[in-house]
Design an enzyme around this catalytic site. Structure first.
Site, PDB file in Angstrom:
ATOM      1  N   PRO A  71       0.798  -1.229   0.000  1.00  0.00           N
ATOM      2  CA  PRO A  71       0.000   0.000   0.000  1.00  0.00           C
ATOM      3  C   PRO A  71       0.826   1.272   0.000  1.00  0.00           C
ATOM      4  O   PRO A  71       0.280   2.355  -0.178  1.00  0.00           O
ATOM      5  CB  PRO A  71      -0.766  -0.115   1.319  1.00  0.00           C
ATOM      6  CG  PRO A  71       0.203  -0.794   2.227  1.00  0.00           C
ATOM      7  CD  PRO A  71       1.009  -1.752   1.363  1.00  0.00           C
ATOM      8  N   GLY A 101       6.872  -2.988  -9.317  1.00  0.00           N
ATOM      9  CA  GLY A 101       6.578  -4.185  -8.565  1.00  0.00           C
ATOM     10  C   GLY A 101       7.710  -5.169  -8.465  1.00  0.00           C
ATOM     11  O   GLY A 101       7.604  -6.162  -7.747  1.00  0.00           O
ATOM     12  N   ASP A 102       8.803  -4.956  -9.203  1.00  0.00           N
ATOM     13  CA  ASP A 102       9.855  -5.958  -9.238  1.00  0.00           C
ATOM     14  C   ASP A 102      10.498  -6.177  -7.875  1.00  0.00           C
ATOM     15  O   ASP A 102      10.810  -7.310  -7.500  1.00  0.00           O
ATOM     16  CB  ASP A 102      10.912  -5.575 -10.272  1.00  0.00           C
ATOM     17  CG  ASP A 102      10.331  -5.568 -11.695  1.00  0.00           C
ATOM     18  OD1 ASP A 102       9.240  -6.128 -11.891  1.00  0.00           O
ATOM     19  OD2 ASP A 102      10.976  -5.004 -12.594  1.00  0.00           O
ATOM     20  N   GLY A 103      10.728  -5.102  -7.108  1.00  0.00           N
ATOM     21  CA  GLY A 103      11.337  -5.265  -5.790  1.00  0.00           C
ATOM     22  C   GLY A 103      10.419  -5.983  -4.824  1.00  0.00           C
ATOM     23  O   GLY A 103      10.860  -6.844  -4.055  1.00  0.00           O
ATOM     24  N   PHE A 124       7.952  -8.049  -5.639  1.00  0.00           N
ATOM     25  CA  PHE A 124       7.864  -9.431  -6.093  1.00  0.00           C
ATOM     26  C   PHE A 124       9.117 -10.214  -5.676  1.00  0.00           C
ATOM     27  O   PHE A 124       9.022 -11.384  -5.273  1.00  0.00           O
ATOM     28  CB  PHE A 124       7.698  -9.480  -7.610  1.00  0.00           C
ATOM     29  CG  PHE A 124       7.811 -10.868  -8.176  1.00  0.00           C
ATOM     30  CD1 PHE A 124       6.774 -11.766  -8.037  1.00  0.00           C
ATOM     31  CD2 PHE A 124       8.954 -11.271  -8.845  1.00  0.00           C
ATOM     32  CE1 PHE A 124       6.867 -13.049  -8.549  1.00  0.00           C
ATOM     33  CE2 PHE A 124       9.068 -12.552  -9.351  1.00  0.00           C
ATOM     34  CZ  PHE A 124       8.013 -13.440  -9.210  1.00  0.00           C
ATOM     35  N   SER A 172       3.845   4.294  -0.572  1.00  0.00           N
ATOM     36  CA  SER A 172       4.292   5.192  -1.630  1.00  0.00           C
ATOM     37  C   SER A 172       3.074   5.754  -2.357  1.00  0.00           C
ATOM     38  O   SER A 172       1.972   5.224  -2.296  1.00  0.00           O
ATOM     39  CB  SER A 172       5.221   4.489  -2.619  1.00  0.00           C
ATOM     40  OG  SER A 172       5.729   5.401  -3.553  1.00  0.00           O
TER      41      SER A 172
END
Length: 638
Positions: free
Chosen positions: A159, A255-257, A259, A161
């Site tokens: 949620p 979303g890469d970090g 994930f 940032s």
């Protein structure tokens, strides 16, 4: 009603049955389609089709069963029909007719971007409730036979940032899961590392109750800010998108970090595998036989930790058994969770800026598209890189620290940007571009040695052997240009099976056991060292770092940028922003396709960026596991 091989008519319903299983192989009836008019609806094996009684241009006339995610009975309500008057008169919208209704929920592909899927609804009506109910029952029975569709998912929502867009994104897509009758357990994370903790401590028994894990990611910082708009054009007169793309790769964006945190929490306590291979003269070599660790005690160095240490735990104790499961009780060990796992899949619902994994696996950075891939049970295999460093603990013991990466690991420029940004946290999101600008202008290079497994074959002979000892001023464009085989849906490269009949972990690392392998070396001063698992495409770089990198071919793309004049480096970066560009087609750029490599720094400072997280290592080794995890995706359409 008899249906053993007979053709029957009930009211206006025509039903043809199979004499073998008693299931309807075709079903047809006349219905009203909302906002279209009267149609003849037919269901045949793998699709629904409808024929308009009065033909009308630009109206969909069929949908595949595999593209339908839900069917619902709507009971009594209005259907908007079209009145077709004689040809001499105008066509006009007609009346609202009260009917029993059912709605088919599916998707269509965007005309401009086929990889983006758009929600589609088709509401049919009939005056007979039994007719509508029969259609709903038949279609739902057929949907249950669709293989691979999830029933129960664990969902992590990030949620933080922006304005809490992770929660807003989930609220926008959750009706898709509800209609598809997918049960979801939602966890809204409240701190960094919470998703890792949950995934690493959840029992295998509970994990088996889920068909997969979904990451609903945050909204990352906005695009290029005024600092970059002013600084770079004034001093360098370049297209600043080139720099911003590399700055995004160097930071924990989209979303890469998040994930990666979930992925590491899943793999760290469960994945059983030997550590990466190393050359015989690797200075801090640790021999790993899979079940035990034998250390060369005289070759251990003390790597002190710092305030920039990793934000969540890693595999850390060589005293853990060969299974490397430390936080699961004895009862749960009996219920072992196999890795790799064909039915357990991962998904990402994006709202970030880069989201390279989403774009490479679905072809679009769109939450609706990702949600549809998930509920429809799509599956694509994804390579995962294992990055290992060895570290001396306060108890004078040497412990492995392991990180798994799904997209990219980088050193030099990439590590410097993420380290520099920590100094300006008070600036908020603008610190990313500011830190990247400063690091870029600094143009700092590092002395290092990289060894990599050189797999000799026609398939991967992507990089010509170049002489890097000459004058850097001669580093103009190389005449070499690779033939690109872009990874896409139903990719032949990713679907190829290893030649040898290997089992276990060996099946995940087939290229390590090729007869034509040897260790090759590259030593010198580098602006950056990067290892791409996938192409890393994003909206700033349409082809990514390596246009022809595949999702599941068992190779890392090792990209070494040697020290070169500033202008040449800018030229390289600019190529990243262009579709069809050639960022690797320079003499100061080395590109090696390899299953494993080692890295040794000659300096005191050594910071790596592994999927957007700081990873301090003077030495490390890495290998890639082919298709280690499955994603809820099918690959880009084009």
């Amino acid at each position: 009603m008899e249906r053993e091989g007979n053709d029957c008519v009930v009211g206006n319903i025509s039903l043809t049955a199979s004499p073998f299983d008693g299931e309807a192989s075709s079903l047809s009836s006349t219905l009203s389609l909302d906002h279209v008019g009267e149609v003849i609806l037919t269901f045949n094996s793998d699709r629904l089709s409808w024929k308009l009684v009065e033909p009308l241009d630009d109206v969909a006339t069929e949908i595949k069963l595999s593209d339908i995610y839900a069917v619902e009975l709507s009971d009594h309500g209005s259907i908007n029909t079209l009145n077709f008057l004689p040809a001499t008169e105008c066509l006009h919208l007609g009346e609202e007719i009260e009917m029993y209704r059912f709605t088919i929920y599916g998707f269509t592909r965007s005309k401009n971007q086929p990889s983006q899927w758009i929600l589609a609804e088709y509401t049919f009506g009939h005056k007979n409730l039994q007719t509508c109910q029969m259609w709903v029952n038949q279609l739902n029975a057929s949907l249950k036979n669709e293989v691979g569709r999830p029933k129960n998912l664990l969902v992590f929502v990030h949620p933080r940032s922006g304005k809490g867009n992770g929660c807003k994104t989930w609220e926008a897509v959750s009706p898709i899961f509800s209609r598809a009758k997918v049960e979801t357990k939602v966890i809204v994370t409240e701190r960094a590392g919470e998703a890792f903790d949950v995934m690493s401590t959840i029992t295998n028994m509970e994990l088996k109750s889920y068909d997969g894990v979904i990451a609903v990611v945050l909204d990352s910082p906005t695009a290029i800010n005024s600092i970059c708009d002013v600084v770079l054009p004034r001093f360098l007169s370049i297209d600043i998108r080139a720099f911003h793309h590399v700055s995004l790769l160097a930071l924990k964006q989209g979303g890469d970090g998040f994930f990666n945190e979930i992925l590491n929490g899943f793999l760290s306590p469960r994945f059983k595998a030997p550590y990466p291979p190393t050359p015989s003269d690797f200075v801090h070599m640790v021999k790993d036989n899979g079940d035990s660790l034998v250390l060369d005690g005289e070759e251990i160095v003390d790597e002190t930790s710092s305030q920039n240490e990793d934000q969540f735990p890693l595999i850390s104790s060589p005293k853990q058994s060969g299974s490397r499961i430390s936080n699961l009780n004895s009862e749960d060990k009996a219920a072992e969770f196999p890795v790799p796992n064909e039915w357990f899949r991962f998904g990402i619902i994006p709202s970030g800026s880069t989201d390279a994994i989403v774009i490479c696996t679905t072809g679009a950075r769109d939450p609706i598209t990702s949600a549809l891939h998930i509920v429809l049970g799509k599956r694509v295999h994804l390579d995962i890189a294992q990055v290992v460093r060895w570290k001396k603990t306060p108890r004078s013991e040497v412990e492995p620290n392991v990180r798994y990466a799904a997209s990219f690991s980088g050193y030099g420029f990439y590590g410097d940007v993420i380290t520099e940004s920590e100094k300006y946290r008070w600036m908020g999101p603008t610190r990313y571009d500011y830190a990247g600008t400063m690091v870029f202008l600094r143009h700092r290079s590092y002395e290092a040695e990289i060894a990599y497994l050189d797999v000799e074959s026609n398939e991967i002979n992507l990089t010509s052997k170049r002489d890097h000892q000459g004058n850097l001023l001669r580093a103009l464009r190389s005449p070499y240009k690779s033939e690109r085989r872009i990874c896409r849906s139903n990719c032949k490269v990713c679907s190829e099976k290893p030649n040898q009949a290997s089992v276990g972990v060996c099946s995940l690392t087939p290229h390590l056991y090729s007869e034509e392998t040897r260790w090759a070396r590259s030593k010198g001063r580098f602006l950056s060292v990067g290892a791409a698992v996938i192409s890393c495409r994003n909206e700033k770089a349409p082809d990514g770092l390596v246009a022809d990198a595949h999702l599941s071919d068992g190779f890392l793309h090792l990209i070494l940028i040697r020290d070169c004049p500033h202008a040449y480096y800018l030229w390289h970066l600019t190529q990243l922003t262009r579709r069809g560009g050639s960022p690797l087609n320079f003499k100061f750029v080395e590109h090696h396709k390899t299953p494993a490599f080692t890295f040794t720094s000659s300096g005191n400072e050594s910071v790596w960026n592994v999927d957007g997280e700081i990873f301090q290592a003077h030495q490390l080794s890495a290998q890639v596991f082919r298709g280690l995890v499955c994603m809820f995706a099918s690959g880009p359409e084009v």
